[in-house]
Design an enzyme around this catalytic site. Sequence first.
Site, mmCIF file in Angstrom:
data_model
loop_
_atom_site.group_PDB
_atom_site.id
_atom_site.type_symbol
_atom_site.label_atom_id
_atom_site.label_comp_id
_atom_site.label_asym_id
_atom_site.label_seq_id
_atom_site.Cartn_x
_atom_site.Cartn_y
_atom_site.Cartn_z
ATOM 1 N N LYS A 108 -10.558 -38.839 73.071
ATOM 2 C CA LYS A 108 -11.059 -37.511 73.439
ATOM 3 C C LYS A 108 -10.990 -37.332 74.958
ATOM 4 C CE LYS A 108 -15.311 -34.776 72.768
ATOM 5 N NZ LYS A 108 -16.655 -34.818 72.127
ATOM 6 N N SER A 129 -20.794 -33.812 67.256
ATOM 7 C CA SER A 129 -19.422 -33.678 67.759
ATOM 8 C C SER A 129 -18.431 -34.679 67.195
ATOM 9 C CB SER A 129 -19.417 -33.755 69.290
ATOM 10 O OG SER A 129 -20.002 -32.601 69.838
ATOM 11 N N SER A 186 -17.420 -31.134 69.129
ATOM 12 C CA SER A 186 -16.473 -31.001 70.209
ATOM 13 C C SER A 186 -15.295 -31.982 70.127
ATOM 14 C CB SER A 186 -17.192 -31.214 71.552
ATOM 15 O OG SER A 186 -17.759 -32.507 71.640
#
Length: 483
Positions: free
Chosen positions: A80, A179, A155
Amino acid sequence: MADPAFRSAADLAGALQRRELSSRELLEHFLERVERLNGRINAVVTLDAERARERADAADAALARGESWGALHGLPVTVKDCFETAGLRTTAGAPEYARHVPREDAIAVRRLVEAGAVVFGKTNTPALAADWQTYNALHGTTRNPWDPERSPGGSSGGAAAAIAAGLSGLELGSDIGGSIRLPSHCCGVFGHKPTWGIVPLRGFIPGPPGTLSEDDINVAGPIARAAEDLELALGVLAGPAGDRARGWRLELPPPRRTALRDYRVAVWLDDPDCAVDDAVRDRLAAVAEALRKAGARVDPAARPALRLGEALRLYRRLLAPIVASSFGADRLAALAQWAAESAERAEVAEFVSSATASHLDWCAAHEEREHQRATWAEFFRDYDVLLCPVSILPAIPHDHSEPLMLRRLEVNGQVRPYTDQLGWVGPIGAALLPATVAPAGRTPGGLPVGVQIVAGHLEDRTSIDFARRLADEIGGFESPPGW
């Protein structure tokens, strides 16, 4: 042989160790898929192909000499874009970090590398990881491989989309408000939110680059195509760092049970405080029935001695100061003024009030949290795992209207606040508990549904083990059509 792009990380790591395929071959396969397919979903936003090729070649040469770097030797992975990567830009989806190229890896990334992983790219995230959809001004919108008109969640939406689409071998995500869990649910993959504090977060953005403190509630954890991959990654990621490692060691307990039929399973599939879409609830009810038929001890009435709504309100009080820490006083003051102008903005006013509360107020909230944690501990004396929804809905259509807090969702014909997506993930995060998301099938409309498997404090291996055994019973990851 199955397409390597959809094999589990554990399977690929074993094949690499046995030299059934080379790291360079596997890397080139993923790079070719990214070049050919990533444009459909925009999951991978930065590549480091040449350095990755050099490392893959070195991994292959090491194995030829009989050397192994670790459990992930030669495995191509992505991370990420909130985790700092040495020599590779890390933007957290924010314009202010568009040119940020760290000199060091985040601790979690370094542990993947030290275990032999080949980091070849970064995956998309909303700006500063602050949404349950994945889009930003720098890299654009990430789409769901199951339906490009829908969000992959956030996210860690780019991470989950990349794993579902077969663009990476393993992913590193983060979770402060679902997330890891929400994107895993939306994209039909496995994800694990570890017990808070067992995976170091140094090198994560936000806060700003160079921040040494680690946020309350926030964790780093893996996203993958199999529960075995979560266990493999957790073994690499978990443990103290720096000076702490001189004085203590982490020894996570083994799974509580050795067979699915021996698990004591509490099932909490709906609640008046956060009602769940019928299609999601029905899919989870089918999972509970499959467990009952498999011989597990399933209790559909078991609940911890707390109200879901009260636990969610406490979570929001704890979360707001963390989220607002990057706002600045002027922005908070403007937000407070805007919220005061309309009763429809009460949720924003509540956020501002919690974000600007005194430390004394935070201490009171923390004490309330400790009482809730004691309640959870008592509950897990009688039950091994709790099964509950990840979200009130499957993957939602893209909605980039601002401000975020005024967006609305429709659940069973009722209009609900956008932030109700926190309802089933927030309280678990506030209690600092581990939770694993496993694929639970699909809605009648064909969208993935995940089940959230919650275990007691530090019992990460129990929730992961249950996810593995559940997949053996009902099936696990399925690749989206057309990928």
